[in-house]
Design a protein around this motif. Structure first.
Motif, PDB file in Angstrom:
ATOM      1  N   GLY A  44       0.913  -1.480  -0.061  1.00  0.00           N
ATOM      2  CA  GLY A  44       0.211  -0.312   0.026  1.00  0.00           C
ATOM      3  C   GLY A  44       0.656   1.168   0.058  1.00  0.00           C
ATOM      4  N   VAL A  45       2.101   1.545  -0.393  1.00  0.00           N
ATOM      5  CA  VAL A  45       2.805   2.344  -0.487  1.00  0.00           C
ATOM      6  C   VAL A  45       2.869   2.986  -1.624  1.00  0.00           C
ATOM      7  N   TRP A  46       2.305   2.349  -2.975  1.00  0.00           N
ATOM      8  CA  TRP A  46       1.958   3.300  -4.040  1.00  0.00           C
ATOM      9  C   TRP A  46       0.264   3.409  -4.337  1.00  0.00           C
ATOM     10  N   PRO A  47      -0.004   3.865  -5.285  1.00  0.00           N
ATOM     11  CA  PRO A  47      -1.822   3.868  -5.428  1.00  0.00           C
ATOM     12  C   PRO A  47      -1.979   2.881  -5.763  1.00  0.00           C
ATOM     13  N   PRO A  48      -3.177   2.490  -5.699  1.00  0.00           N
ATOM     14  CA  PRO A  48      -3.919   2.879  -4.781  1.00  0.00           C
ATOM     15  C   PRO A  48      -3.919   2.991  -3.549  1.00  0.00           C
ATOM     16  N   GLY A  49      -2.675   2.078  -2.873  1.00  0.00           N
ATOM     17  CA  GLY A  49      -2.742   2.329  -0.904  1.00  0.00           C
ATOM     18  C   GLY A  49      -3.228   0.969  -0.307  1.00  0.00           C
ATOM     19  N   LYS A  50      -3.733  -0.077  -1.336  1.00  0.00           N
ATOM     20  CA  LYS A  50      -4.840  -0.782  -0.690  1.00  0.00           C
ATOM     21  C   LYS A  50      -3.139  -2.037   0.342  1.00  0.00           C
ATOM     22  N   SER A  51      -3.682  -2.567   0.929  1.00  0.00           N
ATOM     23  CA  SER A  51      -3.569  -3.424   1.808  1.00  0.00           C
ATOM     24  C   SER A  51      -4.293  -5.490   1.936  1.00  0.00           C
ATOM     25  N   ASP A  52      -4.489  -5.804   0.676  1.00  0.00           N
ATOM     26  CA  ASP A  52      -4.973  -6.840   0.619  1.00  0.00           C
ATOM     27  C   ASP A  52      -4.630  -7.734  -0.876  1.00  0.00           C
ATOM     28  N   GLN A  53      -3.753  -8.947   0.042  1.00  0.00           N
ATOM     29  CA  GLN A  53      -3.666  -9.745  -1.149  1.00  0.00           C
ATOM     30  C   GLN A  53      -4.098 -10.309  -2.025  1.00  0.00           C
ATOM     31  N   LYS A  54      -5.554 -10.311  -1.988  1.00  0.00           N
ATOM     32  CA  LYS A  54      -6.787 -11.103  -3.067  1.00  0.00           C
ATOM     33  C   LYS A  54      -6.304 -10.188  -4.034  1.00  0.00           C
ATOM     34  N   THR A  55      -6.493  -9.354  -3.609  1.00  0.00           N
ATOM     35  CA  THR A  55      -6.706  -7.892  -4.718  1.00  0.00           C
ATOM     36  C   THR A  55      -5.349  -7.568  -5.733  1.00  0.00           C
ATOM     37  N   ALA A  56      -4.535  -7.540  -4.714  1.00  0.00           N
ATOM     38  CA  ALA A  56      -3.293  -7.729  -5.499  1.00  0.00           C
ATOM     39  C   ALA A  56      -3.187  -9.015  -6.768  1.00  0.00           C
ATOM     40  N   PHE A  57      -3.524  -9.921  -6.923  1.00  0.00           N
ATOM     41  CA  PHE A  57      -3.528 -10.859  -7.820  1.00  0.00           C
ATOM     42  C   PHE A  57      -4.636 -11.243  -8.379  1.00  0.00           C
ATOM     43  N   LEU A  58      -5.157 -10.177  -7.929  1.00  0.00           N
ATOM     44  CA  LEU A  58      -6.221  -9.963  -9.230  1.00  0.00           C
ATOM     45  C   LEU A  58      -6.026  -8.958 -10.143  1.00  0.00           C
ATOM     46  N   VAL A  59      -4.889  -7.961  -9.266  1.00  0.00           N
ATOM     47  CA  VAL A  59      -4.712  -6.894 -10.431  1.00  0.00           C
ATOM     48  C   VAL A  59      -3.886  -7.893 -11.197  1.00  0.00           C
ATOM     49  N   MET A  60      -2.560  -8.594 -10.760  1.00  0.00           N
ATOM     50  CA  MET A  60      -1.426  -8.998 -11.678  1.00  0.00           C
ATOM     51  C   MET A  60      -2.287  -9.876 -12.344  1.00  0.00           C
ATOM     52  N   ARG A  61      -3.257 -10.684 -12.813  1.00  0.00           N
ATOM     53  CA  ARG A  61      -4.363 -11.785 -13.283  1.00  0.00           C
ATOM     54  C   ARG A  61      -4.480 -10.754 -14.664  1.00  0.00           C
ATOM     55  N   HIS A  62      -4.961  -9.604 -14.190  1.00  0.00           N
ATOM     56  CA  HIS A  62      -5.895  -8.646 -15.793  1.00  0.00           C
ATOM     57  C   HIS A  62      -4.779  -8.627 -16.489  1.00  0.00           C
ATOM     58  N   MET A  63      -3.766  -7.921 -15.319  1.00  0.00           N
ATOM     59  CA  MET A  63      -2.517  -7.547 -15.885  1.00  0.00           C
ATOM     60  C   MET A  63      -1.773  -8.538 -17.097  1.00  0.00           C
ATOM     61  N   LEU A  64      -2.455  -9.138 -16.968  1.00  0.00           N
ATOM     62  CA  LEU A  64      -1.723 -10.909 -17.840  1.00  0.00           C
ATOM     63  C   LEU A  64      -2.522 -10.397 -19.141  1.00  0.00           C
ATOM     64  N   LEU A  65      -3.493 -10.535 -18.643  1.00  0.00           N
ATOM     65  CA  LEU A  65      -4.805 -10.730 -19.357  1.00  0.00           C
ATOM     66  C   LEU A  65      -4.683  -9.702 -20.465  1.00  0.00           C
ATOM     67  N   ALA A  66      -4.549  -8.430 -19.897  1.00  0.00           N
ATOM     68  CA  ALA A  66      -4.438  -6.887 -20.721  1.00  0.00           C
ATOM     69  C   ALA A  66      -3.226  -6.880 -21.896  1.00  0.00           C
ATOM     70  N   HIS A  67      -2.063  -7.672 -21.564  1.00  0.00           N
ATOM     71  CA  HIS A  67      -0.309  -7.193 -22.062  1.00  0.00           C
ATOM     72  C   HIS A  67      -1.151  -8.810 -23.811  1.00  0.00           C
ATOM     73  N   ALA A  68      -2.199  -9.760 -22.782  1.00  0.00           N
ATOM     74  CA  ALA A  68      -2.403 -10.714 -23.913  1.00  0.00           C
ATOM     75  C   ALA A  68      -3.437 -10.629 -25.189  1.00  0.00           C
ATOM     76  N   ASP A  69      -4.032  -9.614 -24.609  1.00  0.00           N
ATOM     77  CA  ASP A  69      -5.034  -9.190 -25.910  1.00  0.00           C
ATOM     78  C   ASP A  69      -4.090  -8.215 -26.436  1.00  0.00           C
ATOM     79  N   ALA A  70      -3.298  -7.117 -26.370  1.00  0.00           N
ATOM     80  CA  ALA A  70      -2.423  -6.496 -26.185  1.00  0.00           C
ATOM     81  C   ALA A  70      -1.401  -6.412 -27.545  1.00  0.00           C
ATOM     82  N   TYR A  71      -1.381  -7.902 -26.873  1.00  0.00           N
ATOM     83  CA  TYR A  71      -0.393  -8.578 -27.883  1.00  0.00           C
ATOM     84  C   TYR A  71      -0.489  -8.966 -29.244  1.00  0.00           C
ATOM     85  N   ARG A  72      -2.149  -9.480 -29.323  1.00  0.00           N
ATOM     86  CA  ARG A  72      -2.916  -9.396 -30.679  1.00  0.00           C
ATOM     87  C   ARG A  72      -3.310  -7.840 -30.847  1.00  0.00           C
ATOM     88  N   GLU A  73      -3.558  -6.980 -30.479  1.00  0.00           N
ATOM     89  CA  GLU A  73      -3.694  -5.923 -31.440  1.00  0.00           C
ATOM     90  C   GLU A  73      -2.701  -5.484 -31.674  1.00  0.00           C
TER      91      GLU A  73
END
Ligand code: BGC
Length: 502
Positions: free
Chosen positions: A235-264
């Motif tokens: 939580g030392v960077w925005p959005p300043g949260k402290s929730d591990q489950k959300t951290a992994f959700l965010v990382m998964r979304h980033m990897l999916l975004a990477h994959a979709d961007a790769y194709r675009e």
């Protein structure tokens, strides 16, 4: 000035996995045994001396060995938009900087290095070093200030910058996401919202349509792991949260975004070379003979280093990142980027349930980097490259560097890390380029202006730059495309015995 034994390095997460079943720890076993805005003072005037001859021996009695790099090797520096451009008022980091307590000494990015106004002055400096590559990022909040509305003037400025690099014979690598988000995206849930995946892919497509004429080397996302841990666990960077489950959700979304961007990106530009920059940290057991420490190191390694690589490589989520197939990720890398800085030791600690029974420490005799940044550990670069080789992809070292205002460690850091990289290339690991972090001291996120990573120092008073000795060292290596005995002798004679054993 370097110090021995500082407490902790850049924080990459207290333990995010406390509630989890630890039985999944089986991949990537740890090695077993035997296996205030200070001004720079010590700077040189702004001129880069000519290269030293590649073949000159250190002295007649010294062994002579020259470590050559491949002819087509890419020598670059890496930067990120928010850290250098200035006036990025429409993103979450700018907003975060305005709130007291978020940034060391209440520093703010403000005009930063004024790249939005005049990046070209620093491109000239890069050209003087004879760099042939530069990694830089585009700022999403400038290009798409409102959802679906693209700012043609901002895209034109980036086109101008990329043309400026090409004109100086510097090949750009463009990163599409380097930690910052438009405010409108944050209002809609940021990376917690699955819709951000589509939005990022749409943004990527527009950027490549606009800038593809000047660039074909794209880095979709910088360090999903660092972004997730620092913003959603520590939580030392925005959005300043402290929730591990959300951290992994965010990382998964980033990897999916990477994959979709790769194709675009490939849809718009079939010849594009698209990758992602992954931060890897060596996490070794504190006591190699201790099975518990080895297990603890394994947990930490899987969580920080390996789970993302497995997802990208095998198309499979593994705990603690997730569980089950991730087919969309398969085949979405043309190359892999390695951001390597340091290592930590990991000990089992039964009192640290919150940290999944792990505790981070440093080797008792370790030389430490300035600013609590971690251990000086060059061999880690070789180890990470060796590990990435399993992906069977070209490898770029997309970041490697050191906070060192007085430049008393950087020459040794550069030489030893580049020597490790040279060794990896000799082992036929496909390293195609190296991007030093960074050209000019820049805004170092939560550490503000207090950590100085530049080959050039930056005066915060008048924004003048001065080359540190390491700028000249890097130029000498690039101009000779080698590490020579004379370079070692000139910049770090204390390394002679280590790099040139008789
Ligand atoms: C980040 C950079 C940062 C650097 C030095 C990397 O993890 O990508 O933005 O400046 O570390 O801390």
């Amino acid at each position: 000035m370097a110090k021995k034994r500082r407490s902790s390095g850049k924080k990459i997460g207290h333990d995010p996995f406390a509630d989890m079943d630890m039985s999944w720890i089986e991949e990537e076993p740890s090695p077993k045994p035997a296996d205030k805005e200070p001004e720079s003072t010590q700077v040189a005037p702004e001129s880069i001396p000519p290269a030293v001859p590649a073949t000159a021996p250190a002295s007649p009695s010294q062994p002579e060995a020259t470590f050559h790099f491949p002819d087509d090797f890419k020598w670059g520096v890496a930067t990120a938009a928010h850290q250098v451009e200035g006036d990025n008022t429409n993103n979450d980091w700018w907003a975060w900087e305005q709130e007291e307590g978020h940034i060391q000494d209440s520093h703010q990015s403000k005009k930063a290095c004024n790249w939005w106004g005049n990046a070209e002055a620093d491109f000239d400096r890069a050209a003087k070093l004879d760099l042939n590559a530069m990694r830089l990022s585009v700022e999403w909040s400038r290009i798409e200030p409102l959802p679906g509305e693209f700012d043609e003037a901002a895209l034109a400025r980036y086109a101008e910058m990329l043309q400026g690099l090409r004109a100086r014979a510097i090949e750009p690598m463009v990163t599409l996401h380097h930690f910052t988000n438009p405010l409108w995206l944050v209002d809609e849930g940021g990376w917690e919202n699955p819709e951000t995946v589509d939005r990022f892919a749409r943004f990527a497509r527009r950027v490549v349509e606009a800038l593809g004429e000047y660039c074909d080397l794209w880095c979709t996302i910088n360090e999903p792991n660092v972004y997730g841990y620092l913003g959603y666990v520590d939580g030392v960077w925005p959005p300043g949260k402290s929730d591990q489950k959300t951290a992994f959700l965010v990382m998964r979304h980033m990897l999916l975004a990477h994959a979709d961007a790769y194709r675009e990106i490939h849809d718009v530009q079939p010849s594009a070379r698209v990758g992602l920059a992954h931060n890897m940290r060596i996490l070794d057991p504190a006591t190699p003979n201790s099975q518990l420490d080895r297990r603890a190191a394994s947990v930490a390694d899987r969580a920080f280093n390996q789970a993302i690589l497995t997802a990208l490589d095998k198309g499979r989520w593994v705990l603690p990142l997730g569980f089950g197939p991730a087919w969309r990720l398969r085949g979405t890398l043309d190359w892999i980027g390695l951001n390597y800085y340091t290592r930590e030791l990991v000990a089992f600690d039964r009192t640290q349930r919150e940290s999944l029974y792990t505790r981070r420490l440093h080797a008792p005799d370790a030389e430490m980097l300035d600013g609590d940044y971690g251990e000086f550990y060059p061999h880690g670069l070789f180890r990470c490259i060796k590990r990435l080789d399993r992906l069977g992809l070209p490898i770029y070292v997309t970041e490697n560097g050191i906070p060192d205002d007085d430049d008393d460690q950087r020459p040794r850091y550069l030489l030893t890390h580049l020597h490790e990289m040279w060794h990896a290339i000799q082992m036929c690991y496909p390293v195609k380029g190296y991007y030093h972090w960074t050209l000019v001291d820049n805004f170092e996120w939560a550490e503000g202006w207090s950590l100085r990573f530049g080959l050039f120092s930056l005066s915060l008073k008048n924004k003048s730059r001065k080359p540190r000795q390491s700028a000249q060292l890097y130029a000498d290596i690039i101009q000779t495309n080698a590490i020579t005995p004379q370079i070692i002798e000139t910049y770090a004679p204390e390394l002679r015995a280590e790099l040139l054993p008789g």
